[in-house]
Design a protein around this motif. Structure first.
Motif, PDB file in Angstrom:
ATOM      1  N   ALA A   1     -11.112 -47.738   4.388  1.00 39.08           N
ATOM      2  CA  ALA A   1     -10.433 -46.447   4.518  1.00 39.08           C
ATOM      3  C   ALA A   1      -9.263 -46.600   5.478  1.00 39.08           C
ATOM      4  CB  ALA A   1     -11.404 -45.391   5.055  1.00 39.08           C
ATOM      5  N   SER A   2      -8.114 -46.022   5.101  1.00 31.80           N
ATOM      6  CA  SER A   2      -6.977 -46.069   6.015  1.00 31.80           C
ATOM      7  C   SER A   2      -6.419 -44.664   6.198  1.00 31.80           C
ATOM      8  CB  SER A   2      -5.901 -47.017   5.475  1.00 31.80           C
ATOM      9  OG  SER A   2      -5.449 -46.564   4.231  1.00 31.80           O
ATOM     10  N   THR A   3      -5.580 -44.504   7.210  1.00 31.70           N
ATOM     11  CA  THR A   3      -4.954 -43.198   7.425  1.00 31.70           C
ATOM     12  C   THR A   3      -3.535 -43.397   7.919  1.00 31.70           C
ATOM     13  OG1 THR A   3      -5.109 -41.076   8.576  1.00 31.70           O
ATOM     14  CG2 THR A   3      -5.878 -42.997   9.799  1.00 31.70           C
ATOM     15  N   GLU A   4      -2.650 -42.485   7.484  1.00 30.56           N
ATOM     16  CA  GLU A   4      -1.268 -42.530   7.989  1.00 30.56           C
ATOM     17  C   GLU A   4      -1.038 -41.427   9.000  1.00 30.56           C
ATOM     18  OE1 GLU A   4       1.168 -42.314   4.475  1.00 30.56           O
ATOM     19  OE2 GLU A   4       0.648 -44.359   3.874  1.00 30.56           O
ATOM     20  N   ASP A   5      -1.819 -40.332   8.891  1.00 29.69           N
ATOM     21  CA  ASP A   5      -1.530 -39.149   9.711  1.00 29.69           C
ATOM     22  C   ASP A   5      -2.734 -38.623  10.494  1.00 29.69           C
ATOM     23  OD1 ASP A   5      -3.130 -38.226   7.728  1.00 29.69           O
ATOM     24  OD2 ASP A   5      -1.651 -36.915   6.803  1.00 29.69           O
ATOM     25  N   MET A   6      -3.865 -39.301  10.413  1.00 30.93           N
ATOM     26  CA  MET A   6      -5.093 -38.908  11.112  1.00 30.93           C
ATOM     27  C   MET A   6      -5.640 -37.551  10.610  1.00 30.93           C
ATOM     28  SD  MET A   6      -6.032 -41.264  13.358  1.00 30.93           S
ATOM     29  CE  MET A   6      -5.323 -42.837  13.853  1.00 30.93           C
ATOM     30  N   ARG A   7      -5.122 -37.065   9.490  1.00 28.90           N
ATOM     31  CA  ARG A   7      -5.678 -35.832   8.908  1.00 28.90           C
ATOM     32  C   ARG A   7      -6.183 -36.071   7.492  1.00 28.90           C
ATOM     33  NH1 ARG A   7      -1.009 -33.772  11.246  1.00 28.90           N
ATOM     34  NH2 ARG A   7       0.034 -33.827   9.245  1.00 28.90           N
TER      35      ARG A   7
ATOM     36  N   LEU B   1     -12.674 -41.578  16.748  1.00 32.95           N
ATOM     37  CA  LEU B   1     -13.719 -42.271  15.980  1.00 32.95           C
ATOM     38  C   LEU B   1     -13.337 -43.719  15.682  1.00 32.95           C
ATOM     39  CD1 LEU B   1     -14.728 -39.491  13.417  1.00 32.95           C
ATOM     40  CD2 LEU B   1     -16.086 -40.336  15.340  1.00 32.95           C
ATOM     41  N   GLY B   2     -12.106 -44.104  16.044  1.00 33.89           N
ATOM     42  CA  GLY B   2     -11.702 -45.505  15.888  1.00 33.89           C
ATOM     43  C   GLY B   2     -10.803 -45.767  14.694  1.00 33.89           C
ATOM     44  N   PHE B   3     -10.375 -44.701  13.992  1.00 28.31           N
ATOM     45  CA  PHE B   3      -9.416 -44.920  12.895  1.00 28.31           C
ATOM     46  C   PHE B   3      -8.097 -45.375  13.516  1.00 28.31           C
ATOM     47  CE2 PHE B   3     -12.486 -42.414  10.644  1.00 28.31           C
ATOM     48  CZ  PHE B   3     -12.382 -42.821   9.321  1.00 28.31           C
ATOM     49  N   ILE B   4      -7.427 -46.329  12.842  1.00 26.35           N
ATOM     50  CA  ILE B   4      -6.138 -46.788  13.365  1.00 26.35           C
ATOM     51  C   ILE B   4      -5.078 -46.532  12.303  1.00 26.35           C
ATOM     52  CG2 ILE B   4      -6.692 -48.481  15.163  1.00 26.35           C
ATOM     53  CD1 ILE B   4      -6.931 -50.615  13.086  1.00 26.35           C
ATOM     54  N   ARG B   5      -3.943 -45.994  12.771  1.00 30.57           N
ATOM     55  CA  ARG B   5      -2.852 -45.666  11.851  1.00 30.57           C
ATOM     56  C   ARG B   5      -2.434 -46.912  11.055  1.00 30.57           C
ATOM     57  NH1 ARG B   5      -0.183 -40.616  12.586  1.00 30.57           N
ATOM     58  NH2 ARG B   5      -1.189 -40.248  14.597  1.00 30.57           N
ATOM     59  N   ASN B   6      -2.422 -46.768   9.743  1.00 24.96           N
ATOM     60  CA  ASN B   6      -1.998 -47.836   8.822  1.00 24.96           C
ATOM     61  C   ASN B   6      -2.899 -49.085   8.844  1.00 24.96           C
ATOM     62  OD1 ASN B   6       0.203 -46.265   8.019  1.00 24.96           O
ATOM     63  ND2 ASN B   6       1.320 -46.921   9.840  1.00 24.96           N
TER      64      ASN B   6
ATOM     65  N   GLN C   1      -5.356 -45.619  -5.816  1.00 24.95           N
ATOM     66  CA  GLN C   1      -5.141 -45.194  -4.428  1.00 24.95           C
ATOM     67  C   GLN C   1      -5.398 -43.694  -4.399  1.00 24.95           C
ATOM     68  OE1 GLN C   1      -2.102 -46.841  -1.904  1.00 24.95           O
ATOM     69  NE2 GLN C   1      -1.223 -44.808  -1.617  1.00 24.95           N
ATOM     70  N   MET C   2      -6.438 -43.281  -3.657  1.00 26.41           N
ATOM     71  CA  MET C   2      -6.824 -41.871  -3.651  1.00 26.41           C
ATOM     72  C   MET C   2      -6.585 -41.270  -2.276  1.00 26.41           C
ATOM     73  SD  MET C   2     -10.279 -42.141  -5.880  1.00 26.41           S
ATOM     74  CE  MET C   2     -10.168 -41.548  -7.560  1.00 26.41           C
ATOM     75  N   LEU C   3      -5.707 -40.279  -2.256  1.00 29.86           N
ATOM     76  CA  LEU C   3      -5.428 -39.581  -1.004  1.00 29.86           C
ATOM     77  C   LEU C   3      -6.462 -38.460  -0.859  1.00 29.86           C
ATOM     78  CD1 LEU C   3      -3.455 -39.278   1.399  1.00 29.86           C
ATOM     79  CD2 LEU C   3      -2.204 -37.617   0.003  1.00 29.86           C
ATOM     80  N   CYS C   4      -7.147 -38.446   0.271  1.00 35.28           N
ATOM     81  CA  CYS C   4      -8.251 -37.493   0.463  1.00 35.28           C
ATOM     82  C   CYS C   4      -8.013 -36.673   1.727  1.00 35.28           C
ATOM     83  CB  CYS C   4      -9.576 -38.239   0.607  1.00 35.28           C
ATOM     84  SG  CYS C   4      -9.936 -39.364  -0.729  1.00 35.28           S
ATOM     85  N   ARG C   5      -8.054 -35.345   1.580  1.00 34.14           N
ATOM     86  CA  ARG C   5      -7.852 -34.472   2.749  1.00 34.14           C
ATOM     87  C   ARG C   5      -9.182 -34.278   3.471  1.00 34.14           C
ATOM     88  NH1 ARG C   5      -5.593 -29.708   0.436  1.00 34.14           N
ATOM     89  NH2 ARG C   5      -7.638 -28.746   0.522  1.00 34.14           N
TER      90      ARG C   5
END
Ligand code: FMN
Length: 213
Positions: free
Chosen positions: A32-38, A4-9, A123-127
């Motif tokens: 929105a950011s992601t460290e682990d793609m999950r 979907l185009g998310f890029i790590r960090n 900073q909200m971590l969302c699963r």
């Protein structure tokens, strides 16, 4: 998520829909950011309503679209007919206690699992609980400011070279200031990516032209 185009960090732009205090649908754009793609990290200002809604219901939906008018209408709710977001834009999400948008490409349902507060931001971590594709007519892509920034940088770079060659250093410097802005932006929102590599190369070439000039 990478498809979907998310890029790590890196940071991409989504519209987060939530329920307000009275369980009415609400939406606002957020990075929105992601460290682990999950999981997805959101950083709402504590002054935003979205922050309060996420804290209360511990649920939200990251809606993916590239339509600027949806970003505009969810920032300035009073720009909508009747002065508020249309209820038809929302449906109940399948798993989490939040509305999803009906007029975007993809809806990613989120559960807030961790909140860290600083003075003005959280900073909200969302699963990620589920992903719903609404538009299957093309491969949807999350809005990423780095891609248009590189294209803007390229357009300006071509003009910089011609201004320098024609002996117009002042005009060239105006554009160099703009490219510098895009260079810094890409370094922040897409570090260690193909976007930052291209931007570094554009910047290297500009410095070369300056020296030759
Ligand atoms: C593309 C885009 C990205 C944004 N990212 C954020 C963000 O990461 N955090 C934030 O607090 N506000 C962000 N904003 C600003 C909020 O969307 C804006 O302040 C909005 O009015 C907040 O609405 P709310 O108070 O109804 O939640 C962003 C705006 C845009 C257009």
């Amino acid at each position: 998520m990478s498809e979907l185009g998310f890029i790590r960090n890196g940071i991409v732009e989504v519209i987060v829909s939530t329920f307000d205090e009275a369980h009415r649908p609400h939406a606002a754009p957020m990075g929105a950011s992601t460290e682990d793609m999950r999981s997805i990290i959101l950083k709402p200002f504590k002054s935003s309503q979205t922050y309060g809604n996420l804290l209360k219901w511990r649920s939200g939906v990251a809606n993916i679209t590239s339509d600027p008018s949806l970003f505009y209408r969810t920032v300035f709710k009073d720009a909508n007919p009747g002065g508020e977001l249309s209820k038809e834009w929302f449906a109940k999400a399948s798993i989490v206690d939040a509305p999803r948008m009906t007029n975007t490409d993809v809806c990613i349902e989120l559960l807030v699992t961790d909140v860290e507060e600083s003075e003005d931001r959280a900073q909200m971590l969302c699963r990620v609980e589920s992903t719903l594709m609404l538009n299957r007519s093309y491969l949807p892509h999350v809005y990423n400011r780095a891609a248009p920034a590189v294209i803007e940088g390229l357009i300006h770079a071509t003009r910089i070279e011609s201004h320098l060659n024609a002996g117009r250093p002042d005009k060239a410097e105006e554009l160099i200031t703009l490219v510098e802005h895009y260079h810094r932006l890409v370094e922040r929102i897409a570090p260690d990516s193909t976007y930052s590599e291209m931007m570094d190369d554009i910047w290297r070439r500009i410095n070369l032209w300056r020296h030759i000039g």
